[in-house]
Design a protein around this motif. Structure first.
Motif, PDB file in Angstrom:
ATOM      1  N   LEU A 296      47.047  -3.422  41.825  1.00 16.37           N
ATOM      2  CA  LEU A 296      45.975  -2.941  40.890  1.00 16.37           C
ATOM      3  C   LEU A 296      46.611  -1.570  40.155  1.00 16.37           C
ATOM      4  O   LEU A 296      46.160  -1.333  38.760  1.00 16.37           O
ATOM      5  CB  LEU A 296      44.769  -2.875  41.485  1.00 16.37           C
ATOM      6  CG  LEU A 296      44.018  -3.818  42.008  1.00 16.37           C
ATOM      7  CD1 LEU A 296      42.922  -3.275  42.630  1.00 16.37           C
ATOM      8  CD2 LEU A 296      43.667  -4.793  40.766  1.00 16.37           C
ATOM      9  N   ALA A 297      47.362  -0.710  40.836  1.00  9.36           N
ATOM     10  CA  ALA A 297      47.929   0.428  40.259  1.00  9.36           C
ATOM     11  C   ALA A 297      48.955   0.241  39.131  1.00  9.36           C
ATOM     12  O   ALA A 297      49.066   0.584  38.084  1.00  9.36           O
ATOM     13  CB  ALA A 297      48.513   1.367  41.492  1.00  9.36           C
ATOM     14  N   ARG A 300      47.216  -1.179  36.304  1.00  8.71           N
ATOM     15  CA  ARG A 300      46.415  -0.166  35.445  1.00  8.71           C
ATOM     16  C   ARG A 300      47.351   0.648  34.723  1.00  8.71           C
ATOM     17  O   ARG A 300      46.957   1.108  33.499  1.00  8.71           O
ATOM     18  CB  ARG A 300      45.709   0.844  36.639  1.00  8.71           C
ATOM     19  CG  ARG A 300      44.625   1.868  36.052  1.00  8.71           C
ATOM     20  CD  ARG A 300      43.932   2.649  37.008  1.00  8.71           C
ATOM     21  NE  ARG A 300      43.160   3.626  36.436  1.00  8.71           N
ATOM     22  CZ  ARG A 300      43.588   4.789  36.101  1.00  8.71           C
ATOM     23  NH1 ARG A 300      44.677   5.130  36.217  1.00  8.71           N
ATOM     24  NH2 ARG A 300      42.792   5.582  35.636  1.00  8.71           N
ATOM     25  N   ARG A 301      48.580   0.860  34.948  1.00  9.75           N
ATOM     26  CA  ARG A 301      49.524   1.346  34.197  1.00  9.75           C
ATOM     27  C   ARG A 301      49.907   0.396  32.977  1.00  9.75           C
ATOM     28  O   ARG A 301      50.339   1.487  32.022  1.00  9.75           O
ATOM     29  CB  ARG A 301      50.884   1.774  35.077  1.00  9.75           C
ATOM     30  CG  ARG A 301      50.758   2.924  36.143  1.00  9.75           C
ATOM     31  CD  ARG A 301      51.796   2.963  36.887  1.00  9.75           C
ATOM     32  NE  ARG A 301      52.808   3.491  36.092  1.00  9.75           N
ATOM     33  CZ  ARG A 301      53.162   4.835  35.977  1.00  9.75           C
ATOM     34  NH1 ARG A 301      52.389   5.877  36.712  1.00  9.75           N
ATOM     35  NH2 ARG A 301      54.209   5.331  35.221  1.00  9.75           N
ATOM     36  N   THR A 302      49.628  -0.828  32.767  1.00  9.07           N
ATOM     37  CA  THR A 302      50.035  -1.312  31.808  1.00  9.07           C
ATOM     38  C   THR A 302      48.931  -1.038  30.855  1.00  9.07           C
ATOM     39  O   THR A 302      49.008  -1.468  29.507  1.00  9.07           O
ATOM     40  CB  THR A 302      50.094  -2.814  32.147  1.00  9.07           C
ATOM     41  OG1 THR A 302      48.962  -3.390  32.744  1.00  9.07           O
ATOM     42  CG2 THR A 302      51.266  -3.042  32.968  1.00  9.07           C
ATOM     43  N   GLY A 303      47.722  -0.652  31.370  1.00  8.32           N
ATOM     44  CA  GLY A 303      46.618  -0.551  30.327  1.00  8.32           C
ATOM     45  C   GLY A 303      45.882  -1.772  30.059  1.00  8.32           C
ATOM     46  O   GLY A 303      44.834  -1.995  29.422  1.00  8.32           O
ATOM     47  N   LEU A 305      43.650  -3.104  32.296  1.00 12.86           N
ATOM     48  CA  LEU A 305      42.202  -3.106  32.943  1.00 12.86           C
ATOM     49  C   LEU A 305      41.284  -2.327  31.829  1.00 12.86           C
ATOM     50  O   LEU A 305      40.243  -2.789  31.852  1.00 12.86           O
ATOM     51  CB  LEU A 305      42.516  -2.502  34.284  1.00 12.86           C
ATOM     52  CG  LEU A 305      43.220  -3.055  35.404  1.00 12.86           C
ATOM     53  CD1 LEU A 305      43.041  -2.171  36.499  1.00 12.86           C
ATOM     54  CD2 LEU A 305      42.518  -4.534  35.294  1.00 12.86           C
ATOM     55  N   ASN A 306      41.928  -1.398  30.989  1.00 13.30           N
ATOM     56  CA  ASN A 306      40.965  -1.016  29.982  1.00 13.30           C
ATOM     57  C   ASN A 306      40.532  -1.777  28.987  1.00 13.30           C
ATOM     58  O   ASN A 306      39.600  -1.346  27.995  1.00 13.30           O
ATOM     59  CB  ASN A 306      41.740   0.400  29.428  1.00 13.30           C
ATOM     60  CG  ASN A 306      42.417   1.264  30.369  1.00 13.30           C
ATOM     61  OD1 ASN A 306      41.869   1.355  31.473  1.00 13.30           O
ATOM     62  ND2 ASN A 306      43.532   1.984  30.315  1.00 13.30           N
TER      63      ASN A 306
END
Length: 308
Positions: A296-297, A300-303, A305-306
């Motif tokens: 998940l981390a 999340r860095r790929t963006g 999840l935003n």
């Protein structure tokens, strides 16, 4: 109007408005305070999530730092890192961890490759009627029991199963029970969980973008790679989270079609049941949890999840 009537009208007290009942006062208060209304709506599910799930999980993982008395078999609540060190340094746990991670990644890759064309056809090619039929077809496997589907694949992959009968004229044979059978079964089980998010993401892609790409000379593969995939990437990530996490923690499918193969879930189940070593089982359960948080981390860095 006479003076007497005017005087009576002036001296008559005004009629008070009707008093609101308790439910009406409560509804008026909630309408005037939307944040309070939202807090009341979320209180029950948050309580269930916080107390029944998260607290229970934390209490389970705390036992990873306890030990089992070798004579009595009772759990000793003295804090120790023995179980953590055993899991991190033991060759068995390292091998099983790598095997489980490889199976989860392979299942996720297979599901994404199979789900993308199916979801694209459902969202952009099929007629509304065919779209509804395909959606029902994707959801239908979810109506059947997990065990029924797993045992059905056990029958299909057996030496005398229907797959063996179909491959016999070609001189081929089934892979039998083992890791290939586990990957096939898990890919089938989690495929709907990958198709549905990708299908929902493709539905949000405007058809005008595809038409504009075609008008500008974009070929099919160029349109898919430059227009569709960047827009549907968050939906693909959502689907991979389902398939990856569910495969990482599965242990029933391996018991049914995996033969002698073991995954992390099997080790947890064995130590909880047969070995009666709950602290060691909790320490093993930390491995997939850490892997999931790491995954998940990275996501999340790929963006991605935003944009879900």
């Amino acid at each position: 109007m006479t003076a007497t009537s005017l005087a009576e009208e002036r001296t008559t007290p005004p009629v008070p408005p009707p008093r609101k009942s308790g439910p009406r006062r409560l509804s008026s208060f909630l309408i005037a305070h939307p944040r309070t209304r939202l807090a009341l709506l979320l209180s029950a599910p948050l309580f269930w999530l916080g107390v029944v799930y998260i607290v229970a999980l934390v209490l389970l993982l705390v036992t990873a730092f306890w030990s089992v008395d070798s004579f009595t078999g009772e759990i000793t609540t003295e804090w120790t890192l023995e179980n953590i060190i055993t899991v991190l340094t033991g060759s068995l746990y390292q091998t099983v961890t790598l095997r489980t991670l490889g199976v989860a990644l392979l299942v996720t890759l297979i599901d994404v490759v199979v789900a993308l064309p199916i979801a694209f056809y459902m969202a952009k090619v099929a007629s509304p009627r065919a779209q509804r039929i395909l959606l029902i077809a994707v959801l239908m496997p979810l109506w059947a029991s997990y065990l029924v589907k797993a045992y059905a694949w056990r029958s299909v992959l057996s030496q005398d199963g229907i797959l063996e009968w179909m491959l016999a004229p070609l001189g081929l044979s089934t892979p039998g029970y083992g890791l290939p059978a586990t990957v096939i079964t898990l890919s089938y089980l989690w495929l709907p969980y990958v198709i549905l998010p990708i299908y929902a993401g493709l539905e949000r892609v405007p058809d005008s973008l595809l038409e504009a790409s075609a008008d500008l000379g974009g070929k099919t593969w160029r349109t898919l790679g430059s227009v569709v995939l960047p827009l549907v990437f968050p939906a693909i990530i959502a689907g991979t989270i389902f398939s990856f996490s569910l495969s990482l923690g599965d242990y029933i499918t391996v018991n049914i079609v995996g033969g002698a193969s073991q995954m992390l879930g099997n080790l947890v189940y064995t130590n909880v049941g047969a070995a009666n070593n709950l602290p060691l089982a909790a320490a093993i359960a930390l491995i997939p949890i850490v892997i999931i948080f790491g995954y998940l981390a990275v996501v999340r860095r790929t963006g991605a999840l935003n944009n879900l």
